[in-house]
Design a protein around this motif. Structure first.
Motif, short mmCIF file in Angstrom:
data_model
loop_
_atom_site.label_atom_id
_atom_site.label_comp_id
_atom_site.label_asym_id
_atom_site.label_seq_id
_atom_site.Cartn_x
_atom_site.Cartn_y
_atom_site.Cartn_z
N SER A 32 0.83 -1.21 0.00
CA SER A 32 0.00 0.00 0.00
C SER A 32 0.86 1.26 0.00
CB SER A 32 -0.95 -0.01 1.20
OG SER A 32 -0.22 0.03 2.39
N PHE A 33 2.01 1.21 0.71
CA PHE A 33 2.92 2.35 0.73
C PHE A 33 3.50 2.56 -0.67
CE2 PHE A 33 5.71 5.44 2.35
CZ PHE A 33 6.96 5.24 1.79
N PHE A 34 3.87 1.47 -1.33
CA PHE A 34 4.43 1.56 -2.67
C PHE A 34 3.42 2.13 -3.65
CE2 PHE A 34 7.14 0.60 -6.13
CZ PHE A 34 6.36 0.10 -7.16
N ILE A 35 2.16 1.69 -3.57
CA ILE A 35 1.10 2.18 -4.46
C ILE A 35 0.89 3.68 -4.24
CG2 ILE A 35 -1.38 2.06 -4.97
CD1 ILE A 35 -0.10 -0.33 -6.04
N SER A 36 0.77 4.06 -2.96
CA SER A 36 0.52 5.48 -2.68
C SER A 36 1.72 6.33 -3.09
CB SER A 36 0.21 5.68 -1.19
OG SER A 36 1.33 5.35 -0.42
N THR A 37 2.94 5.79 -2.94
CA THR A 37 4.15 6.53 -3.33
C THR A 37 4.19 6.75 -4.84
OG1 THR A 37 5.36 5.55 -1.49
CG2 THR A 37 6.67 6.50 -3.23
N SER A 38 3.93 5.66 -5.58
CA SER A 38 4.00 5.78 -7.04
C SER A 38 2.89 6.71 -7.56
CB SER A 38 3.91 4.42 -7.70
OG SER A 38 2.69 3.81 -7.37
N HIS A 39 1.70 6.63 -6.94
CA HIS A 39 0.60 7.49 -7.35
C HIS A 39 0.92 8.96 -7.05
CE1 HIS A 39 -3.37 8.92 -8.24
NE2 HIS A 39 -3.58 9.32 -6.99
N ALA A 40 1.46 9.20 -5.87
CA ALA A 40 1.81 10.56 -5.47
C ALA A 40 2.93 11.10 -6.35
CB ALA A 40 2.20 10.60 -4.01
N GLN A 41 3.84 10.19 -6.74
CA GLN A 41 4.95 10.61 -7.59
C GLN A 41 4.43 11.10 -8.93
OE1 GLN A 41 7.72 7.44 -7.90
NE2 GLN A 41 9.43 8.68 -7.25
N GLU A 42 3.47 10.34 -9.48
CA GLU A 42 2.91 10.74 -10.77
C GLU A 42 2.25 12.10 -10.67
OE1 GLU A 42 0.29 7.62 -11.79
OE2 GLU A 42 1.89 6.15 -12.10
N VAL A 43 1.51 12.34 -9.58
CA VAL A 43 0.83 13.62 -9.39
C VAL A 43 1.84 14.74 -9.23
CG1 VAL A 43 -0.69 14.92 -7.86
CG2 VAL A 43 -1.23 12.56 -8.46
N SER A 44 2.88 14.48 -8.37
CA SER A 44 3.85 15.54 -8.08
C SER A 44 4.73 15.85 -9.27
CB SER A 44 4.70 15.16 -6.87
OG SER A 44 5.49 14.05 -7.20
N GLU A 45 4.96 14.86 -10.12
CA GLU A 45 5.78 15.11 -11.30
C GLU A 45 5.08 16.11 -12.23
OE1 GLU A 45 6.67 11.35 -12.99
OE2 GLU A 45 8.22 10.91 -11.53
N GLU A 46 3.75 16.01 -12.20
CA GLU A 46 3.03 16.94 -13.06
C GLU A 46 2.99 18.34 -12.46
OE1 GLU A 46 -0.75 15.16 -13.52
OE2 GLU A 46 0.00 13.46 -14.67
N THR A 47 2.71 18.39 -11.11
CA THR A 47 2.57 19.71 -10.48
C THR A 47 3.83 20.11 -9.73
OG1 THR A 47 1.59 18.68 -8.56
CG2 THR A 47 0.09 19.43 -10.28
N GLY A 48 4.29 19.22 -8.83
CA GLY A 48 5.47 19.50 -8.03
C GLY A 48 5.15 20.42 -6.88
N SER A 49 5.57 20.01 -5.65
CA SER A 49 5.27 20.82 -4.47
C SER A 49 6.07 20.29 -3.30
CB SER A 49 3.78 20.74 -4.18
OG SER A 49 3.50 21.31 -2.93
N LEU A 50 6.29 21.16 -2.32
CA LEU A 50 6.90 20.73 -1.06
C LEU A 50 5.83 20.45 -0.02
CD1 LEU A 50 9.94 23.17 -0.72
CD2 LEU A 50 9.99 20.77 -1.35
N ASN A 51 4.56 20.69 -0.36
CA ASN A 51 3.47 20.51 0.58
C ASN A 51 2.73 19.20 0.39
OD1 ASN A 51 3.88 23.05 1.79
ND2 ASN A 51 2.77 24.04 0.12
N SER A 52 2.94 18.52 -0.74
CA SER A 52 2.25 17.24 -0.98
C SER A 52 3.16 16.34 -1.80
CB SER A 52 0.93 17.49 -1.73
OG SER A 52 1.20 18.05 -3.01
N GLY A 53 2.74 15.07 -1.90
CA GLY A 53 3.53 14.09 -2.64
C GLY A 53 4.46 13.33 -1.72
N THR A 54 5.21 12.43 -2.32
CA THR A 54 6.14 11.61 -1.52
C THR A 54 7.40 12.40 -1.21
OG1 THR A 54 7.23 10.73 -3.47
CG2 THR A 54 5.29 9.54 -2.69
N ILE A 55 8.18 11.89 -0.28
CA ILE A 55 9.45 12.53 0.08
C ILE A 55 10.36 12.58 -1.14
CG2 ILE A 55 11.50 12.35 1.56
CD1 ILE A 55 9.01 13.20 3.04
N SER A 56 10.37 11.49 -1.90
CA SER A 56 11.23 11.43 -3.08
C SER A 56 10.83 12.50 -4.10
CB SER A 56 11.13 10.04 -3.70
OG SER A 56 11.88 9.98 -4.88
N SER A 57 9.50 12.66 -4.31
CA SER A 57 9.05 13.68 -5.27
C SER A 57 9.34 15.09 -4.76
CB SER A 57 7.57 13.51 -5.57
OG SER A 57 6.79 13.81 -4.43
N GLN A 58 9.26 15.26 -3.45
CA GLN A 58 9.57 16.58 -2.87
C GLN A 58 11.05 16.91 -3.04
OE1 GLN A 58 8.12 16.96 1.17
NE2 GLN A 58 6.06 16.25 0.59
#
Length: 199
Positions: free
Chosen positions: A13-39
Motif C-alpha cells: 500500500s505504501f508503494f502504491i501510494s508513493t507511485s501514485h503521489a509521484q505521478e501527481v507531483s511530477e506533473e505539479t510538483g510541491s513541497l506541501n504534498s507528494g512523496t518525500i522522493s518527489s519533494q
C-alpha cells in the motif's frame, strides 16, 4: 506468517501510494504534498545552481526536513501499531497453544480412563484385564476337561470293578453251590455207609 503478510500489505500500500503521489507531483510538483522522493526532486528542480553546487533556500530545506520528520513519525506509529498487532497475535497464539496442550492432555486422560478401570483399588488396563480373564477362563476350562477325563476314567474303572465283582460273586456262588452239592453227596454217602453198617 501473519506478521509477514501484514508487513507485505503495508509495504504494498505504501508503494502504491508513493507511485501514485509521484505521478501527481511530477506533473505539479510541491513541497506541501507528494512523496518525500518527489519533494526532493521538486526541491532539486527549483534550487539554483552555483558552479557544481545547488543553492537551496533555508525555508525549503526546513520544510523538507519537517516533511521527512513527519513521515518518519507516521512510519514509527505504523510500525508500533504493527508491532502491537504482532504482539497481540503472538499472545493469542500462545493462549491457543496452551489450550491445545490442555485439550491434548485431557484427551489422553480420557482415552486412558476409557481403556482402564480400577479393580480392587488397582488401576488395570482393559487389555490386561481381558488377558487375565481369558487366562482364568482357559484355566477353568482346562481343569473342567481334566476332571471330566478323570471322572470318565474313574467311571470306567468302577464299571470294570463292578463287572469283576459280579463275576467273582457268580464264581463264589457257583463254588458255594458246588461245595453244598459235594457236602450233600458226602452226607448221603456217609448216611448210606452208616446205614449199611447198622444193617
Amino acid at each position: 506468517m501473519n506478521k509477514t503478510i501484514f508487513l507485505a500489505l503495508i509495504a504494498f500500500s505504501f508503494f502504491i501510494s508513493t507511485s501514485h503521489a509521484q505521478e501527481v507531483s511530477e506533473e505539479t510538483g510541491s513541497l506541501n504534498s507528494g512523496t518525500i522522493s518527489s519533494q526532493f526532486d521538486y526541491l532539486n528542480k527549483i534550487s539554483n545552481n552555483f558552479q557544481e553546487y545547488k543553492v537551496v533556500k533555508k525555508t525549503n530545506l526546513d520544510k523538507i526536513k519537517s516533511n521527512v520528520l513527519d513521515s518518519l513519525s507516521v512510519f514509527e506509529k505504523d510500525l508500533q501499531a504493527v508491532q502491537q498487532t504482532v504482539k497481540d497475535q503472538q499472545e493469542k497464539i500462545n493462549q491457543l497453544e496452551s489450550q491445545v496442550a490442555g485439550t491434548q492432555s485431557e484427551l489422553e486422560e480420557a482415552l486412558e480412563a476409557r481403556d482402564s478401570f480400577f479393580f480392587l483399588g488397582i488401576p488395570i488396563h482393559k487389555n490386561l484385564y481381558n488377558t487375565i480373564m481369558w487366562t482364568i477362563v482357559a484355566g477353568l476350562l482346562g481343569a473342567f476337561l481334566f476332571f471330566l477325563y478323570q471322572f470318565s476314567r474313574s467311571h470306567k474303572v468302577i464299571k470294570q470293578a463292578r463287572k469283576n465283582l459280579e463275576e467273582t460273586v457268580e464264581e463264589f456262588e457257583q463254588h458255594r453251590k458246588n461245595t453244598l452239592d459235594r457236602e450233600r453227596k458226602l452226607k448221603r454217602e456217609l448216611v448210606d455207609a452208616l446205614n449199611g453198617k447198622s444193617s
